[in-house]
Design a protein around this motif. Structure first.
Motif, PDB file in Angstrom:
ATOM      1  N   SER A 170       0.632  -1.283  -0.058  1.00 56.00           N
ATOM      2  CA  SER A 170      -0.023   0.012   0.002  1.00 56.00           C
ATOM      3  C   SER A 170       0.860   1.228  -0.072  1.00 56.00           C
ATOM      4  CB  SER A 170      -0.962  -0.220   1.101  1.00 56.00           C
ATOM      5  OG  SER A 170      -2.013   0.928   1.151  1.00 56.00           O
ATOM      6  N   ASP A 192      -6.193  -1.026   1.938  1.00 53.41           N
ATOM      7  CA  ASP A 192      -5.898  -1.212   3.624  1.00 53.41           C
ATOM      8  C   ASP A 192      -7.402  -1.844   3.923  1.00 53.41           C
ATOM      9  OD1 ASP A 192      -3.543   0.017   3.113  1.00 53.41           O
ATOM     10  OD2 ASP A 192      -4.086   1.732   4.398  1.00 53.41           O
ATOM     11  N   VAL A 211      -0.660  -5.513   5.509  1.00 59.41           N
ATOM     12  CA  VAL A 211      -0.253  -4.566   4.627  1.00 59.41           C
ATOM     13  C   VAL A 211       0.924  -4.020   4.855  1.00 59.41           C
ATOM     14  CG1 VAL A 211      -0.654  -1.864   4.034  1.00 59.41           C
ATOM     15  CG2 VAL A 211      -2.275  -3.352   3.884  1.00 59.41           C
ATOM     16  N   SER A 213       3.579  -0.693   3.922  1.00 64.75           N
ATOM     17  CA  SER A 213       3.087   0.849   3.576  1.00 64.75           C
ATOM     18  C   SER A 213       4.590   1.378   3.315  1.00 64.75           C
ATOM     19  CB  SER A 213       2.447   1.463   4.394  1.00 64.75           C
ATOM     20  OG  SER A 213       1.127   1.083   4.206  1.00 64.75           O
ATOM     21  N   ILE A 270      -0.974  -2.857   9.529  1.00 60.16           N
ATOM     22  CA  ILE A 270      -0.359  -1.991   8.627  1.00 60.16           C
ATOM     23  C   ILE A 270       1.128  -1.671   9.303  1.00 60.16           C
ATOM     24  CG2 ILE A 270      -0.257  -0.055   7.552  1.00 60.16           C
ATOM     25  CD1 ILE A 270      -3.239   0.148   7.434  1.00 60.16           C
TER      26      ILE A 270
END
Ligand code: HXC
Length: 284
Positions: A170, A192, A211, A213, A270
């Motif tokens: 992401s 997400d 995820v 990032s 995340i």
């Protein structure tokens, strides 16, 4: 000439931790996804990378395979994540040739730098289709294989063999908003969100969904595009709290953690790897 391992993997990982595992990667020829795949392959995995561009994807597969003697890496071109049929045949070929899909990296993405006034409806939709619909298609296609993999390896903390894991690539734009990236921000917020729903829906079947990032990663296509418009490589010290742009090794190491036995209990998370930048409201 193989890339020296220290350039894409730190020395903390043990050889063979992914022996017998197979990773299926969308957008696998891109700088970030190929670095992630190379790290998993170096540590024992075999891989199937898919992408739209045949030549680029096949060349990346050959290059990634140099990470470990005896590694099997298939590159499947002509595979557009917007087309479920393309993904289904690629996944079937992966399982036929490599035996399974234990891990997935959903990395295919579309991006360009454009103001809202310069985006046509089709331009906005193209990015949403690649990132959001493409991620959904990837989840739907590969999940039956991930569920089987999780069932084969139900107690990773006992045998160290993890399976049934999906990691989405992401971004951090949507945490603060980002000029010239309205289309991408909207798409990555959805990625997400898909990650979180998958974590709850498939966690009970042993599949983890997370995820990663990345922030500004030096030498990537995304960074080159942003560099010419919003940031300059030389300004990293002023923008990134850690005083440098990220490297592909930073992303590869975080990826290895998530797929390894050390990441067993991480689900629905995340993992931001940006040196702390998004908290400053910085441009990447
Ligand atoms: C405005 C643009 C544009 C631009 C394309 N379009 N580029 N509009 N500014 N710079 C418009 C086109 O005019 C068209 O709209 C619509 O987008 C679709 O373009 P096509 O080329 O027909 O689509 P397609 O071949 O499907 O290509 C999709 C794409 C392309 C997203 C436009 O860039 C692509 O394939 N990207 C994949 C690779 C990629 O971007 N990887 C980067 C990931 S890096 P009209 O109205 O004319 O029909 C990353 C990290 C962050 O994500 C990077 C930060 C910058």
């Amino acid at each position: 000439m193989p890339i020296p391992r220290s350039e894409y993997l730190s020395s903390v990982w043990k050889d063979g931790i992914f022996d017998g595992r197979v990773v299926f990667v969308t957008g696998g020829a891109g700088t970030i996804c190929s670095a992630q795949t190379r790290a998993l392959v170096a540590l024992g995995a075999n891989a199937c990378i898919v992408g739209r561009n045949q030549q680029k994807t096949e060349a990346a597969a050959i290059d990634i395979a140099t990470a470990r003697e005896g590694a099997k890496v298939i590159g499947i071109g002509g595979c557009d994540v917007r087309n479920p049929g393309n993904l289904e045949s690629a996944a079937e070929r992966c399982v036929k040739e490599l035996g399974a899909i234990d891990f997935v990296i959903a990395g295919a993405a579309g991006n360009f730098v454009a103001p809202i006034s310069g985006l046509s409806t089709n331009a906005f939709k193209s990015v949403i289709d690649i990132d959001v619909l493409g991620t959904y298609n990837t989840v739907k296609t590969t999940m039956p294989y991930l569920v089987k993999s999780a069932a084969r390896n139900p107690n990773p903390s006992q045998n160290g063999l993890t399976g049934g894991r999906i990691l989405y690539v992401s971004a951090t734009f949507h945490y603060t908003g980002m000029p010239l990236q309205a289309h991408v921000s909207a798409a990555k917020a959805s990625v997400d969100s898909i990650m979180a729903s998958v974590a709850l829906e498939y966690g009970p079947l042993g599949v983890t969904s997370n995820v990663i990032s990345p922030g500004g990663i030096a030498g990537t296509e995304g960074m080159e595009r942003l560099s010419s418009s919003a940031v300059d490589e030389k300004t990293s010290g002023k923008i990134v709290p850690l005083g440098r742009w990220g490297t592909i090794r930073d992303i590869a190491d975080a990826t290895v953690y998530v797929f390894s036995d050390a990441g067993n209990y991480v689900n629905g998370e995340i993992l931001v790897v940006d040196g702390g930048t998004w908290r400053t409201g910085g441009p990447v």
